[in-house]
Design an enzyme around this catalytic site. Structure first.
Site, PDB file in Angstrom:
ATOM      1  N   CYS A 198      31.225  11.761  -4.059  1.00  0.00           N
ATOM      2  CA  CYS A 198      31.355  10.617  -3.040  1.00  0.00           C
ATOM      3  C   CYS A 198      32.406   9.596  -3.043  1.00  0.00           C
ATOM      4  CB  CYS A 198      29.953   9.809  -3.234  1.00  0.00           C
ATOM      5  SG  CYS A 198      28.404  10.825  -2.938  1.00  0.00           S
ATOM      6  N   HIS A 205      32.069   3.851  -2.610  1.00  0.00           N
ATOM      7  CA  HIS A 205      31.355   4.407  -3.313  1.00  0.00           C
ATOM      8  C   HIS A 205      29.777   3.636  -3.737  1.00  0.00           C
ATOM      9  CE1 HIS A 205      29.788   5.616  -7.321  1.00  0.00           C
ATOM     10  NE2 HIS A 205      29.554   6.824  -6.562  1.00  0.00           N
TER      11      HIS A 205
END
Length: 495
Positions: A75, A134
């Site tokens: 991610c 993130h």
């Protein structure tokens, strides 16, 4: 002879003597929808098992990219590359903590830290909701720590907002269960899925969608162009969604992977043991490379993933509906992007974190005010191409350091332009190149084989590594691959 002016002529001359100010064209707004772990499992991508009418409608109104690849299959690192428009060059670029380590508060550089910052420097109001970088809410802090006041992207935002509801922090909300618990508060004693007896706002993504609806109403009142980033958590683990989205599917009819076994002629080091998935301690089965999970459990988990996709689709529809209601859709660039793919039992893996097709290919739809509608683009494109594309669509200066190329022509002309079909991705000490016909991967490791080649014309699911029997193709692909060797693994020996 006397000369006379016609009545009113002097007034006309007086008016004409002043320059009429030219009406300044308003730059387009940008609505960027970030979706976590969204592989291209949508009806518009050909998966007729999935119920995704709102995203499908967006595809009909814009351009659907069938071969978009992220640069890193995790991610934070994937989003760092997207937002900076650059390929990874340091090991920190492969980490979920890339933003935390590399974007320091108070450090304003001569070039923008992200394309959001570039919009801000050019007069846009920038607002982020949910997971854009993130962290679940855009701030730097650990899973079990109190929320900090340090932004992951400190120069980018005018506002960074999140409604954590009764989960209290962004990270608890990210791993939320309907009763207000999370994976952390339950010490991982949870299942990797849940059918919540709640409405859309019974999970955090529903709160994010409502925030977006309210914020659009506010932004519509201003003449200032805006960049609005909306980050949805689902379909990231845990696969938790309101019951009504589970009810859209007949579990027994959900298809299983066409790749239930390990790829042939591949070392297991290219894959992994589904550690993230197995953290959910009450799951009925554990995933392993030794053998597939049962068909019944595979369908159960896949059912959860599908329910989360449909839940996200409904929320996307709510946001896009508000955009149209406010009359903003005609002058707004809309981007929907998945930050990477996910193995749903493919190659016996449940998760991302590989540099195979299933982990790297994700959804991308772009609707531009001056773009064509209802077009499908099959060219190979990379997530790093999105930054220069946005700059060109909004008529802003493109920074010189970007690695990507603008996809503007792919949005505006039906005929296929000359296009360099290649995308590079990086992980597990490996660099992979995807072009029109092949995936070529080289690992910097001791385990053999460290070279993999897949022919996508005959093997779209990458079930067989054919590197050993195709030396000529390997030599051709190696030349192309070298372009993407950024030196990130220069201290690794490729034996």
């Amino acid at each position: 002879m006397k000369k006379y002016l016609l009545p009113g002529f002097g007034v006309l001359l007086l008016i004409c003597s002043f320059a009429v100010p030219e009406k300044k064209e308003k730059k387009p707004n940008v609505l960027f929808i970030f979706v976590d772990d969204l592989r291209p499992d949508l009806a518009c991508y050909g998966n007729k098992e999935i119920y995704s009418p709102n995203i499908d409608q967006l595809a009909k109104e814009g351009a659907l990219f069938t071969n978009q690849y992220v640069t890193v299959p995790t991610c934070g690192a994937s989003r760092y590359s997207l937002l900076t428009g650059q390929l990874p060059r340091r090991t920190e670029h492969l980490s979920n903590s890339a933003f935390e380590k590399l974007m320091k508060p108070g450090v304003k550089t001569s070039t923008a830290e992200t394309f959001v910052d570039q919009f801000r420097r050019n007069g846009y109001r920038t607002v982020g909701l949910g997971k854009i970088s993130h962290s679940a809410d855009g701030y730097v802090y650990g899973y079990t720590e109190p929320k900090s006041d340090r932004l992951e992207m400190p120069q980018s935002w005018d506002e960074m907002l999140f409604d954590s509801g009764h989960w209290k922090t962004g990270w608890n909300a990210f791993f939320a269960y309907a009763d207000g618990a999370s994976r952390m508060t339950k010490d991982k004693q949870v299942k990797p899925y849940e059918k919540g007896k709640v409405g859309d706002q019974g999970y955090p993504d529903g709160l994010t969608a409502q925030l977006a609806v309210d914020k659009l109403q506010e932004l519509a009142k201003s003449d200032q162009p805006f960049f609005l980033g909306v980050g949805f958590f689902k379909p990231h683990l845990p696969f938790n969604a309101p019951q009504k989205y589970w009810d859209l599917y007949d579990e027994d009819s959900i298809s299983l992977t066409p790749s239930p076994n390990l790829p042939a002629h591949v070392h297991p080091a290219s894959l992994h043991e589904s550690g993230e998935f197995n953290q959910y301690a009450l799951g009925e089965e554990k995933a392993s490379l030794d053998k597939p999970v049962s068909d019944a459990y595979a369908r159960k988990v896949k059912h959860g993933y599908y329910a989360c996709v449909s839940y996200t689709d409904a929320l996307v529809g709510k946001v896009l509906g508000q955009l149209k209601t406010l009359g903003l859709d005609d002058n707004t660039v809309v981007v929907l992007w998945g930050d990477h793919g996910w193995h749903l039992g493919d190659d016996r893996v449940w998760g991302k974190h590989t540099i195979f097709e299933r982990s790297l290919r994700s959804a991308l739809i772009i609707k531009a005010p001056e773009g064509l509608s209802g077009i499908q683009r099959d060219e190979i494109v990379s997530a790093i191409d999105i930054y220069p594309t946005l700059m060109e669509l909004c008529k802003l200066e493109k920074p010189q350091h970007l690695d990507g190329k603008s996809m503007n022509l792919l949005l505006k002309q039906k005929a296929a332009p000359q296009w360099d079909n290649r995308a590079f991705s990086y992980f597990k000490n490996g660099i992979t190149l995807r072009d029109k016909d092949y995936r070529y991967t080289k690992y910097f490791r001791n385990q053999m084989p460290n070279i993999e080649l897949y022919d996508h014309r005959s093997d779209p699911f990458e079930n067989t590594n054919i590197a050993a029997s195709n030396p000529k193709v390997i030599a051709q692909m190696e030349k192309k691959w070298r372009v993407g060797d950024t030196g990130i693994f220069k201290n690794k020996e490729n034996k």
